[in-house]
Design an enzyme around this catalytic site. Structure first.
Site, PDB file in Angstrom:
ATOM      1  CG  ASP A  31      -7.368   4.313  -6.286  1.00  0.00           C
ATOM      2  OD1 ASP A  31      -7.932   4.966  -5.409  1.00  0.00           O
ATOM      3  OD2 ASP A  31      -6.279   3.726  -6.105  1.00  0.00           O
ATOM      4  CG  ASP A  68       3.908   1.753  -8.017  1.00  0.00           C
ATOM      5  OD1 ASP A  68       3.114   0.806  -8.121  1.00  0.00           O
ATOM      6  OD2 ASP A  68       4.104   2.584  -8.930  1.00  0.00           O
ATOM      7  CG  ASP A  87     -17.504   0.782  -5.540  1.00  0.00           C
ATOM      8  OD1 ASP A  87     -16.602   1.036  -6.375  1.00  0.00           O
ATOM      9  OD2 ASP A  87     -17.808   1.581  -4.624  1.00  0.00           O
ATOM     10  CE  LYS A 101     -13.451  14.120 -13.471  1.00  0.00           C
ATOM     11  NZ  LYS A 101     -12.684  15.111 -12.725  1.00  0.00           N
ATOM     12  CD  GLU A 154      -2.657   1.564   0.290  1.00  0.00           C
ATOM     13  OE1 GLU A 154      -2.370   2.591  -0.354  1.00  0.00           O
ATOM     14  OE2 GLU A 154      -3.618   0.827  -0.008  1.00  0.00           O
ATOM     15  CG  PHE A 180     -13.113   2.268  -1.706  1.00  0.00           C
ATOM     16  CD1 PHE A 180     -12.703   3.590  -1.776  1.00  0.00           C
ATOM     17  CD2 PHE A 180     -13.684   1.689  -2.818  1.00  0.00           C
ATOM     18  CE1 PHE A 180     -12.865   4.325  -2.946  1.00  0.00           C
ATOM     19  CE2 PHE A 180     -13.846   2.409  -3.993  1.00  0.00           C
ATOM     20  CZ  PHE A 180     -13.435   3.728  -4.053  1.00  0.00           C
ATOM     21  CD  GLU A 181     -17.562  -4.559   0.005  1.00  0.00           C
ATOM     22  OE1 GLU A 181     -16.542  -4.889   0.652  1.00  0.00           O
ATOM     23  OE2 GLU A 181     -18.347  -5.386  -0.490  1.00  0.00           O
TER      24      GLU A 181
HETATM   25  C1  LIG Z   1      -9.917   2.768  -3.465  1.00  0.00           C
HETATM   26  S1  LIG Z   1      -8.700   2.306  -2.352  1.00  0.00           S
HETATM   27  C2  LIG Z   1      -9.307   0.772  -1.693  1.00  0.00           C
HETATM   28  C3  LIG Z   1      -8.607   0.392  -0.422  1.00  0.00           C
HETATM   29  C4  LIG Z   1      -9.067  -0.938   0.220  1.00  0.00           C
HETATM   30  N1  LIG Z   1      -8.714  -2.077  -0.632  1.00  0.00           N
HETATM   31  C5  LIG Z   1     -10.533  -0.907   0.517  1.00  0.00           C
HETATM   32  O1  LIG Z   1     -11.287  -1.636  -0.154  1.00  0.00           O
HETATM   33  O2  LIG Z   1     -10.942  -0.154   1.423  1.00  0.00           O
HETATM   34  C6  LIG Z   1      -7.372   1.761  -3.413  1.00  0.00           C
HETATM   35  C7  LIG Z   1      -6.046   1.706  -2.680  1.00  0.00           C
HETATM   36  O3  LIG Z   1      -5.054   1.187  -3.556  1.00  0.00           O
HETATM   37  C8  LIG Z   1      -3.830   1.863  -3.287  1.00  0.00           C
HETATM   38  N2  LIG Z   1      -2.989   1.737  -4.505  1.00  0.00           N
HETATM   39  C9  LIG Z   1      -3.309   2.173  -5.744  1.00  0.00           C
HETATM   40  N3  LIG Z   1      -2.339   1.877  -6.618  1.00  0.00           N
HETATM   41  C10 LIG Z   1      -1.364   1.226  -5.898  1.00  0.00           C
HETATM   42  C11 LIG Z   1      -0.104   0.685  -6.253  1.00  0.00           C
HETATM   43  N4  LIG Z   1       0.357   0.739  -7.520  1.00  0.00           N
HETATM   44  N5  LIG Z   1       0.629   0.111  -5.292  1.00  0.00           N
HETATM   45  C12 LIG Z   1       0.175   0.061  -4.005  1.00  0.00           C
HETATM   46  N6  LIG Z   1      -1.023   0.562  -3.616  1.00  0.00           N
HETATM   47  C13 LIG Z   1      -1.785   1.139  -4.555  1.00  0.00           C
HETATM   48  C14 LIG Z   1      -4.256   3.292  -2.979  1.00  0.00           C
HETATM   49  O4  LIG Z   1      -3.290   3.971  -2.198  1.00  0.00           O
HETATM   50  C15 LIG Z   1      -5.551   3.061  -2.208  1.00  0.00           C
HETATM   51  O5  LIG Z   1      -5.349   3.008  -0.816  1.00  0.00           O
END
Ligand SMILES: C[S@@+](CC[C@H](N)C(=O)[O-])C[C@H]1O[C@@H](n2cnc3c(N)ncnc32)[C@H](O)[C@@H]1O
Length: 240
Positions: A132, A109, A168, A136, A82, A207-208
């Site tokens: 994420d 990352d 979602d 858009k 994360e 998030f869900e």
């Molecule tokens: C929309 S959130 C969902 C978080 C969690 N899975 C939930 O359902 O509550 C997406 C997460 O993915 C992480 N993320 C996005 N791209 C990433 C990457 N390349 N490497 C690590 N984390 C990443 C973001 O920081 C964010 O916290």
């Protein structure tokens, strides 16, 4: 010679507010529960100090699903990646408070880690819950679930290993289904359909819950790597 092309990032590094406890956790617990910079090639049995089935969760957010899995599977090695530092701090505190010695965290990352550091073929499960959605049109290239990234995940899954995605965002769910259907080494756990009813063992993530309040649906996709699949070549991502 051209300078290296910067790969498109699937996230924006939000500073977010860290609580004092999260800041302290980040400063003091990363040495114990993080992935060290050395060695460059990461072997999971060495990292965890034991051979065991392995789960990787990418983008665990605040860590609810990962903690729940780790508590129910003490005999697994559980790795979370994360980039959002408050979430990492929260997970580090949970690891300490719940004595989850079989969990490790990487606060970078996932793309360079998977394409350059983690030795392929070591994972029994990969979870990507609510990546994420980048709704858009002009941002959709930032979506994590793309053919090259799924190729990379396939290279890390053991034969019979499971890839579980959830979203979602309906249009992203369709994109996920199309990308997974293109991989001959993967089969849906739900026969003809790419979507499965929500498995009871997947807890509601933060998030869900937000999506539910907004009236969004939820789509789970569980695919298994076929036992007879040839080793998939690692697909290099732009800029690697
Ligand atoms: C929309 S959130 C969902 C978080 C969690 N899975 C939930 O359902 O509550 C997406 C997460 O993915 C992480 N993320 C996005 N791209 C990433 C990457 N390349 N490497 C690590 N984390 C990443 C973001 O920081 C964010 O916290």
């Amino acid at each position: 010679m051209h300078p290296p092309i910067r790969p498109v990032r699937s996230f924006v590094r939000r500073q977010g507010r860290m609580t004092l406890a999260q800041e302290r956790a980040f400063a003091t617990l990363m040495d114990r529960h993080g992935v060290p910079a050395e060695p460059e090639a990461v072997d999971l049995s060495t990292l965890f100090g034991r051979p065991a089935p392995a789960l990787l969760e990418i983008g665990f957010g605040t860590g609810e699903a990962l903690i729940d899995f780790a508590q129910r599977h003490p005999h697994w090695n559980v790795l979370g990646i994360e980039v959002h530092q408050p979430g990492v701090g929260r997970l580090l505190n949970a690891i300490e408070n719940l004595a989850l010695g079989h969990v490790r965290v990487h606060a970078e990352d996932a793309v360079p880690f998977l394409s350059q550091r983690l030795r392929p073929g070591q994972l029994d499960r990969i979870h990507v819950f609510f990546p994420d959605p980048w709704p858009k049109k002009r941002h959709q290239k930032r979506r994590l679930i793309q053919p090259a990234f799924i190729g990379l995940l396939c290279a890390h899954l053991k034969p019979d290993g499971v890839l579980h995605l959830a979203t979602d965002w309906e249009e992203y769910a369709i994109q996920m289904a199309e990308v997974l259907a293109d991989r001959s080494e993967l089969v849906s756990e739900n026969n003809a359909s790419p979507f499965t009813p929500r498995p009871p063992e997947r807890p509601l993530t933060r998030f869900e819950q937000r999506g539910q309040r907004l009236g969004h649906g939820v789509w789970d996709l569980c695919f298994r790597r076929r036992l007879d699949a040839d080793d998939a070549p690692v697909v290099r991502l732009a800029g690697d």
